[in-house]
Scaffold this active site. Structure first.
Site, short mmCIF file in Angstrom:
data_model
loop_
_atom_site.label_atom_id
_atom_site.label_comp_id
_atom_site.label_asym_id
_atom_site.label_seq_id
_atom_site.Cartn_x
_atom_site.Cartn_y
_atom_site.Cartn_z
N TRP A 163 -4.29 -2.11 5.78
CA TRP A 163 -4.57 -1.54 7.02
C TRP A 163 -3.23 -1.39 7.88
CZ3 TRP A 163 -9.58 -4.67 8.61
CH2 TRP A 163 -10.66 -4.20 7.74
N GLU A 172 7.62 -0.57 4.49
CA GLU A 172 8.05 -0.61 5.65
C GLU A 172 8.55 -1.96 6.10
OE1 GLU A 172 3.81 0.19 6.64
OE2 GLU A 172 4.05 2.03 5.89
N GLY A 195 2.16 7.61 3.19
CA GLY A 195 1.71 8.10 4.62
C GLY A 195 2.13 9.36 4.96
N GLY A 211 -3.08 2.69 2.05
CA GLY A 211 -2.87 2.64 3.37
C GLY A 211 -3.84 3.38 4.23
N GLY A 212 -3.61 4.74 4.52
CA GLY A 212 -4.32 5.52 5.59
C GLY A 212 -5.94 5.71 4.93
C1 PEP Z 1 0.72 1.75 1.81
O1 PEP Z 1 0.82 1.47 3.07
O2 PEP Z 1 1.09 1.10 1.06
C2 PEP Z 1 0.30 3.48 1.51
C3 PEP Z 1 0.57 3.64 0.29
O3 PEP Z 1 -0.18 4.16 2.41
P1 PEP Z 1 -0.80 5.56 2.30
O4 PEP Z 1 -1.90 5.51 1.25
O5 PEP Z 1 -1.17 6.04 3.65
O6 PEP Z 1 0.38 6.42 1.82
#
Ligand code: PEP
Length: 250
Positions: free
Chosen positions: A10, A96, A172, A233-234
């Site tokens: 998240w 990140e 992302g 993530g998203g």
């Molecule tokens: C993540 O945050 O590990 C990720 C893969 O983000 P997203 O799915 O948004 O690319």
């Protein structure tokens, strides 16, 4: 047989009330036989989520931990504290954190040790930057990061680790690795684990793909022989989408 694992990351989203509303929506529906669903949530929401997850098959994880148990580390949270809450998983070395919080391979390794010290299961992220991919260094980068993360980790612990292969350029961005490319790198990462331990250990380790995974492409990744799940993530932020991801992993 490796059990598929769908983990939502998240990041810095959701208040306590938003998190509990989400959980009420996914309870039962994201509990899929043969699939492990995990929600890695902000620290502030963890007590409420752990409580809500009791009696369900959904596991709760943190997104980071400090490698020390306690001390003068203002703003940090340790493995002792996470274990005390009843958290099961912890993401370590997300790109990140590596990029914005200067987490080195050495720090990642210390955090993996700290997770095991406190009975937490690490989800260790590895993956290359765009320029590294363009320079055909993807596998070298993943090898260095994987070997560093596992340093001093026993084979008995290694089989518990979940590795998330996340090409940074795909996080992302809406740009995802093709399932064939992800499979190629993940098979390679598995061979790196075999080199560190043995074939049986490598066969047991679960390796996820992460990077713009959505309900409409999750099954394609999970259909690859070496891809055991996804770190998302998203698309993990909406209950309906998280349910579809868990169902799509079967
Ligand atoms: C993540 O945050 O590990 C990720 C893969 O983000 P997203 O799915 O948004 O690319």
């Amino acid at each position: 047989m490796r059990k598929p694992i769908i983990a939502g990351n998240w990041k810095m989203f959701k208040t306590v009330s938003e998190a509990t509303a989400f959980f009420a929506d996914v309870k039962g529906k994201a509990e899929v036989d043969g699939v492990e669903a995990v929600i890695c949530a902000p620290y502030t929401t963890l007590p409420a989520l752990v409580e809500a997850a009791k009696g369900t098959t959904i596991a709760i994880g943190a997104q980071n931990l400090h490698f020390e148990d306690n001390g003068a580390f203002t703003g940090e949270i340790s493995g002792v504290m996470l274990k005390d809450l009843g958290v099961k998983y912890v993401i370590i070395g997300h790109s990140e954190r590596r990029a914005y919080f200067a987490e080195s391979d050495e720090i990642v390794n210390k955090k993996v040790h700290a997770a095991f010290k406190h009975g937490l299961t690490p989800i260790v992220c590895v993956g290359e930057k765009l320029e590294e991919r363009e320079a055909e260094q993807t596998k070298d980068v993943c090898k260095v990061q994987t070997e560093a993360a596992f340093q001093g980790i026993s084979a008995a612990q290694a089989v518990e680790v979940v590795i998330a292969y996340e090409p940074i350029w795909a996080i992302g961005t809406g740009k995802s690795s093709t399932s064939a490319d992800a499979e190629d790198v993940i098979a390679y990462i598995r061979s790196v684990v075999a080199g560190l331990y043995d074939a049986a250990t490598a066969e047991a380790v679960r390796i996820q793909y992460g990077g713009s995974v959505k309900p409409n492409n999750v099954a394609e990744y999970l259909g690859q022989p070496n891809i055991d799940g996804a770190l998302v993530g998203g698309a993990s932020l909406e209950a309906a989408s998280f349910i579809e991801l868990a169902r799509g992993a079967k």
